[in-house]
Design a protein around this motif. Structure first.
Motif, PDB file in Angstrom:
ATOM      1  N   ARG A 221       0.741  -1.347  -0.206  1.00  0.00           N
ATOM      2  CA  ARG A 221       0.037   0.056  -0.036  1.00  0.00           C
ATOM      3  C   ARG A 221       1.000   1.397   0.145  1.00  0.00           C
ATOM      4  N   ALA A 222       2.034   1.268   0.753  1.00  0.00           N
ATOM      5  CA  ALA A 222       2.935   2.209   0.794  1.00  0.00           C
ATOM      6  C   ALA A 222       3.347   2.557  -0.583  1.00  0.00           C
ATOM      7  N   LEU A 223       4.032   1.654  -1.105  1.00  0.00           N
ATOM      8  CA  LEU A 223       4.575   1.632  -2.603  1.00  0.00           C
ATOM      9  C   LEU A 223       3.502   2.210  -3.486  1.00  0.00           C
ATOM     10  N   ALA A 224       2.152   1.740  -3.454  1.00  0.00           N
ATOM     11  CA  ALA A 224       1.281   2.183  -4.361  1.00  0.00           C
ATOM     12  C   ALA A 224       0.840   3.641  -3.907  1.00  0.00           C
ATOM     13  N   ALA A 225       1.208   4.195  -2.831  1.00  0.00           N
ATOM     14  CA  ALA A 225       0.842   5.490  -2.614  1.00  0.00           C
ATOM     15  C   ALA A 225       1.951   6.301  -3.150  1.00  0.00           C
ATOM     16  N   THR A 226       2.907   5.842  -3.500  1.00  0.00           N
ATOM     17  CA  THR A 226       4.043   6.776  -4.117  1.00  0.00           C
ATOM     18  C   THR A 226       4.067   6.633  -5.526  1.00  0.00           C
ATOM     19  N   VAL A 227       3.784   5.536  -6.167  1.00  0.00           N
ATOM     20  CA  VAL A 227       4.151   5.389  -7.654  1.00  0.00           C
ATOM     21  C   VAL A 227       2.858   4.616  -8.079  1.00  0.00           C
ATOM     22  N   PRO A 228       2.321   5.024  -9.197  1.00  0.00           N
ATOM     23  CA  PRO A 228       0.978   4.049  -9.681  1.00  0.00           C
ATOM     24  C   PRO A 228       1.617   2.551  -9.987  1.00  0.00           C
ATOM     25  N   THR A 229       0.948   1.682  -9.407  1.00  0.00           N
ATOM     26  CA  THR A 229       1.271   0.095  -9.163  1.00  0.00           C
ATOM     27  C   THR A 229       0.379  -0.632  -9.734  1.00  0.00           C
ATOM     28  N   ALA A 230       0.730  -1.666 -10.449  1.00  0.00           N
ATOM     29  CA  ALA A 230      -0.265  -2.759 -11.074  1.00  0.00           C
ATOM     30  C   ALA A 230       0.263  -3.950 -10.221  1.00  0.00           C
ATOM     31  N   PHE A 231      -0.980  -4.363  -9.444  1.00  0.00           N
ATOM     32  CA  PHE A 231      -0.836  -5.715  -8.714  1.00  0.00           C
ATOM     33  C   PHE A 231      -1.140  -6.835  -9.482  1.00  0.00           C
ATOM     34  N   ALA A 232      -0.580  -7.965  -9.594  1.00  0.00           N
ATOM     35  CA  ALA A 232      -1.039  -9.051 -10.269  1.00  0.00           C
ATOM     36  C   ALA A 232      -0.954 -10.285  -9.255  1.00  0.00           C
ATOM     37  N   VAL A 233      -2.145 -10.786  -8.937  1.00  0.00           N
ATOM     38  CA  VAL A 233      -2.243 -11.829  -7.811  1.00  0.00           C
ATOM     39  C   VAL A 233      -2.797 -13.122  -8.337  1.00  0.00           C
ATOM     40  N   HIS A 234      -1.956 -14.143  -8.144  1.00  0.00           N
ATOM     41  CA  HIS A 234      -2.380 -15.541  -8.398  1.00  0.00           C
ATOM     42  C   HIS A 234      -3.246 -15.881  -7.509  1.00  0.00           C
ATOM     43  N   LEU A 235      -4.613 -16.383  -8.268  1.00  0.00           N
ATOM     44  CA  LEU A 235      -5.826 -16.624  -7.690  1.00  0.00           C
ATOM     45  C   LEU A 235      -6.158 -18.179  -7.736  1.00  0.00           C
ATOM     46  N   ASP A 236      -5.705 -19.212  -6.874  1.00  0.00           N
ATOM     47  CA  ASP A 236      -5.911 -20.533  -6.889  1.00  0.00           C
ATOM     48  C   ASP A 236      -7.265 -20.830  -6.249  1.00  0.00           C
ATOM     49  N   ARG A 237      -7.561 -19.714  -5.457  1.00  0.00           N
ATOM     50  CA  ARG A 237      -8.955 -19.735  -4.741  1.00  0.00           C
ATOM     51  C   ARG A 237      -9.510 -18.081  -4.421  1.00  0.00           C
ATOM     52  N   PRO A 238     -10.727 -18.137  -4.110  1.00  0.00           N
ATOM     53  CA  PRO A 238     -10.980 -16.657  -3.712  1.00  0.00           C
ATOM     54  C   PRO A 238     -10.055 -15.763  -2.857  1.00  0.00           C
ATOM     55  N   ALA A 239      -9.874 -14.719  -2.980  1.00  0.00           N
ATOM     56  CA  ALA A 239      -8.817 -13.886  -2.142  1.00  0.00           C
ATOM     57  C   ALA A 239      -9.288 -12.643  -1.701  1.00  0.00           C
ATOM     58  N   VAL A 240      -9.307 -12.044  -0.544  1.00  0.00           N
ATOM     59  CA  VAL A 240      -9.579 -10.565  -0.255  1.00  0.00           C
ATOM     60  C   VAL A 240      -8.551  -9.734  -0.356  1.00  0.00           C
ATOM     61  N   LEU A 241      -8.736  -8.992  -1.539  1.00  0.00           N
ATOM     62  CA  LEU A 241      -7.944  -8.276  -2.288  1.00  0.00           C
ATOM     63  C   LEU A 241      -8.463  -6.677  -1.770  1.00  0.00           C
ATOM     64  N   THR A 242      -9.194  -6.353  -0.947  1.00  0.00           N
ATOM     65  CA  THR A 242      -9.804  -5.067  -0.564  1.00  0.00           C
ATOM     66  C   THR A 242      -8.834  -4.096  -0.366  1.00  0.00           C
ATOM     67  N   PRO A 243      -7.764  -4.603   0.550  1.00  0.00           N
ATOM     68  CA  PRO A 243      -6.668  -3.518   0.896  1.00  0.00           C
ATOM     69  C   PRO A 243      -5.712  -3.091  -0.001  1.00  0.00           C
ATOM     70  N   LEU A 244      -5.846  -3.850  -1.295  1.00  0.00           N
ATOM     71  CA  LEU A 244      -4.876  -3.370  -2.433  1.00  0.00           C
ATOM     72  C   LEU A 244      -5.745  -2.652  -3.484  1.00  0.00           C
ATOM     73  N   ALA A 245      -6.919  -3.001  -3.677  1.00  0.00           N
ATOM     74  CA  ALA A 245      -7.845  -2.584  -4.592  1.00  0.00           C
ATOM     75  C   ALA A 245      -7.953  -0.954  -4.853  1.00  0.00           C
ATOM     76  N   ASP A 246      -8.032  -0.356  -3.641  1.00  0.00           N
ATOM     77  CA  ASP A 246      -8.211   0.904  -3.585  1.00  0.00           C
ATOM     78  C   ASP A 246      -6.822   1.780  -3.953  1.00  0.00           C
ATOM     79  N   ARG A 247      -5.755   1.125  -3.813  1.00  0.00           N
ATOM     80  CA  ARG A 247      -4.468   1.701  -4.152  1.00  0.00           C
ATOM     81  C   ARG A 247      -3.870   1.517  -5.373  1.00  0.00           C
ATOM     82  N   ALA A 248      -4.626   0.366  -6.257  1.00  0.00           N
ATOM     83  CA  ALA A 248      -4.034  -0.158  -7.256  1.00  0.00           C
ATOM     84  C   ALA A 248      -4.310   0.561  -8.482  1.00  0.00           C
TER      85      ALA A 248
END
Length: 129
Positions: free
Chosen positions: A34-61
């Motif tokens: 989240r700190a990284l994404a607050a300083t520079v536009p950041t793309a997150f790629a998450v491997h989803l072998d099952r449902p994941a809670v990504l809410t903490p990253l979604a608003d910064r991505a």
């Protein structure tokens, strides 16, 4: 276009004795991302072998990619816009662990992204489809 790309397994979950558990280490990783994404536009790629809670990253991505086993070069090409992203989510991505625990074996309450995304938008908070 994002200036930073991060590829990770689900950063919120750690396997322990067959159960998903939150860990301080995982929370530390999320804080750093989240700190990284607050300083520079950041793309997150998450491997989803099952449902994941990504809410903490979604608003910064700047870009949030769910992938299901794609090679690094394919994910990078998609993040940089050199190739189209294809596919849809095969399951809901819950907005929180509480949402998962509240409705076992049924649709996720107030998902972050609905099964079929991007073709099936998630309902607003508290709404069901």
């Amino acid at each position: 276009m994002p200036e930073s790309q991060v590829r990770s397994a689900d950063p919120l979950d750690v396997i322990g004795r067959g159960h998903l558990q939150r860990s301080e280490h995982a929370q530390h990783i999320v804080r750093r991302l989240r700190a990284l994404a607050a300083t520079v536009p950041t793309a997150f790629a998450v491997h989803l072998d099952r449902p994941a809670v990504l809410t903490p990253l979604a608003d910064r991505a700047a870009l949030l990619i769910g992938e299901f086993g794609a090679r690094n070069d394919v994910v990078l090409d998609a993040a940089l816009g050199r190739t189209a992203m294809e596919g849809v989510l095969p399951f809901d991505l819950p907005s929180s662990m509480a949402a998962v625990e509240d409705v076992p074996l049924r649709d996720t309450a107030a998902p972050l992204f609905r099964c079929g995304h991007p073709h099936a938008p998630a309902p607003g908070p508290g709404k069901r489809t």
